[in-house]
Design a protein around this motif. Structure first.
Motif, PDB file in Angstrom:
ATOM      1  N   ASN A 127      84.872   6.251  33.467  1.00 48.27           N
ATOM      2  CA  ASN A 127      83.527   6.527  33.020  1.00 48.27           C
ATOM      3  C   ASN A 127      83.496   7.569  31.943  1.00 48.27           C
ATOM      4  OD1 ASN A 127      83.253   5.939  36.319  1.00 48.27           O
ATOM      5  ND2 ASN A 127      82.955   7.829  37.064  1.00 48.27           N
ATOM      6  N   VAL A 129      82.434  10.822  30.323  1.00 48.81           N
ATOM      7  CA  VAL A 129      81.587  12.822  30.807  1.00 48.81           C
ATOM      8  C   VAL A 129      81.556  12.892  29.758  1.00 48.81           C
ATOM      9  CG1 VAL A 129      83.316  14.631  32.015  1.00 48.81           C
ATOM     10  CG2 VAL A 129      84.146  11.974  32.313  1.00 48.81           C
ATOM     11  N   ASP A 130      81.177  14.195  30.042  1.00 46.10           N
ATOM     12  CA  ASP A 130      80.192  14.857  28.733  1.00 46.10           C
ATOM     13  C   ASP A 130      80.274  16.340  29.186  1.00 46.10           C
ATOM     14  OD1 ASP A 130      78.981  16.263  31.248  1.00 46.10           O
ATOM     15  OD2 ASP A 130      76.199  15.322  30.118  1.00 46.10           O
ATOM     16  N   ASN A 133      80.761  18.065  32.514  1.00 46.70           N
ATOM     17  CA  ASN A 133      81.120  17.561  33.560  1.00 46.70           C
ATOM     18  C   ASN A 133      80.045  16.172  34.151  1.00 46.70           C
ATOM     19  OD1 ASN A 133      83.624  18.442  32.556  1.00 46.70           O
ATOM     20  ND2 ASN A 133      83.186  20.380  33.504  1.00 46.70           N
ATOM     21  N   ARG A 134      79.524  15.839  33.712  1.00 47.82           N
ATOM     22  CA  ARG A 134      78.309  14.616  34.332  1.00 47.82           C
ATOM     23  C   ARG A 134      78.882  14.002  34.195  1.00 47.82           C
ATOM     24  NH1 ARG A 134      72.967  17.638  31.913  1.00 47.82           N
ATOM     25  NH2 ARG A 134      74.044  17.822  30.587  1.00 47.82           N
ATOM     26  N   GLU A 135      79.303  13.257  34.757  1.00 51.85           N
ATOM     27  CA  GLU A 135      79.885  11.537  34.516  1.00 51.85           C
ATOM     28  C   GLU A 135      79.220  10.237  34.710  1.00 51.85           C
ATOM     29  OE1 GLU A 135      83.806  10.961  36.043  1.00 51.85           O
ATOM     30  OE2 GLU A 135      84.694  12.512  36.569  1.00 51.85           O
ATOM     31  N   SER A 177      72.557  14.824  27.386  1.00 51.94           N
ATOM     32  CA  SER A 177      74.322  14.632  27.072  1.00 51.94           C
ATOM     33  C   SER A 177      75.012  14.669  25.444  1.00 51.94           C
ATOM     34  CB  SER A 177      75.295  13.553  27.952  1.00 51.94           C
ATOM     35  OG  SER A 177      74.687  13.676  29.367  1.00 51.94           O
ATOM     36  N   LYS A 181      82.856  11.870  26.260  1.00 50.19           N
ATOM     37  CA  LYS A 181      84.486  11.384  26.253  1.00 50.19           C
ATOM     38  C   LYS A 181      84.624  10.574  27.378  1.00 50.19           C
ATOM     39  CE  LYS A 181      86.586  16.370  26.020  1.00 50.19           C
ATOM     40  NZ  LYS A 181      87.075  16.041  24.498  1.00 50.19           N
ATOM     41  N   ARG A 183      86.997   7.804  30.153  1.00 49.90           N
ATOM     42  CA  ARG A 183      88.264   8.351  30.556  1.00 49.90           C
ATOM     43  C   ARG A 183      89.071   7.486  30.982  1.00 49.90           C
ATOM     44  NH1 ARG A 183      86.464  10.125  35.126  1.00 49.90           N
ATOM     45  NH2 ARG A 183      87.018  12.653  35.271  1.00 49.90           N
ATOM     46  N   LEU A 201      91.354  11.731  29.143  1.00 42.01           N
ATOM     47  CA  LEU A 201      89.651  12.239  28.105  1.00 42.01           C
ATOM     48  C   LEU A 201      89.992  11.726  26.601  1.00 42.01           C
ATOM     49  CD1 LEU A 201      87.622  14.136  30.217  1.00 42.01           C
ATOM     50  CD2 LEU A 201      86.775  11.547  30.897  1.00 42.01           C
TER      51      LEU A 201
END
Length: 207
Positions: A127, A129-130, A133-135, A177, A181, A183, A201
């Protein structure tokens, strides 16, 4: 005569006491000043330095080196005229229904730094990630496949010392966002069957 002498000596005694008091006061002041001058100056207060972590665009997990290659903001429309994979040819644009979202296309390279081939499926790009921490999960299926390159090799076997193998995925990400990053993951000792995972990340530069 007796009374006169008594008054005179009493006045002199008062003067002597006054002089003595002044001398003592001066001595106390001088002593105080000397002690203050002898004291060590207070240590300066060190300024609070807030360290900002530097972005990381490459990370080795086990024998697999993950390298950021590109991240492209494709807006709200994937155009039919920009299809890369003719196996999934379509004449229709792919349009995001949500006006607050956009397509982000990410490519990560994976390189084998060891001495033996890795197993199929030993690595994966997961995923986005901003900063909050929203995925955001990668899009898959027929709808997105036409815009993915034909040489897309996510999770493929990696031979030692070969050029990085690219993996490209497209994500639907909120326009709000920032600090994106992606993962990356591999099993312990780069084993695809390991229950223990190594993840990291990697920072993205979106253009």
């Amino acid at each position: 005569m007796y009374k006169f002498k008594f008054k005179k000596s009493s006045g002199q005694a008062s003067k002597l006491l006054l002089v003595l008091a002044v001398v003592i006061l001066v001595a106390v002041i001088i002593t105080f000043l000397v002690l203050k001058m002898a004291e060590k100056p207070a240590a300066p207060v060190a300024p609070v330095v807030q360290t900002i972590p530097l972005p990381v665009y490459e990370k080795q997990l086990g024998n697999i080196d993950f390298i950021f290659e590109s991240a492209i903001d494709r807006g709200q429309v994937l155009k039919a005229s920009e299809i890369l994979n003719n196996l999934y040819a379509t004449h229709r644009d792919y349009v995001i229904d949500n006006p607050g979202a956009k397509f982000i296309q990410v490519t990560i390279g994976a390189q084998n730094m060891g001495t033996m081939n890795t197993s199929q499926g030993a690595w994966i790009m997961q995923n986005i990630v901003d900063s909050k921490n929203r995925e955001f999960v990668p899009l898959d299926g027929f709808n997105i496949s036409p815009w993915l390159p034909t040489n897309n090799s996510c999770g493929e076997l990696l031979k030692p010392a070969f050029d990085p193998t690219p993996c490209t995925k497209i994500y639907e990400v909120s326009k709000e966002s920032a600090g994106l990053k992606v993962r990356v993951e591999t099993g312990k000792d780069n084993s695809p069957s390991s229950s223990k995972k190594d993840t990291f990340l990697i920072d993205l530069i979106v253009k």
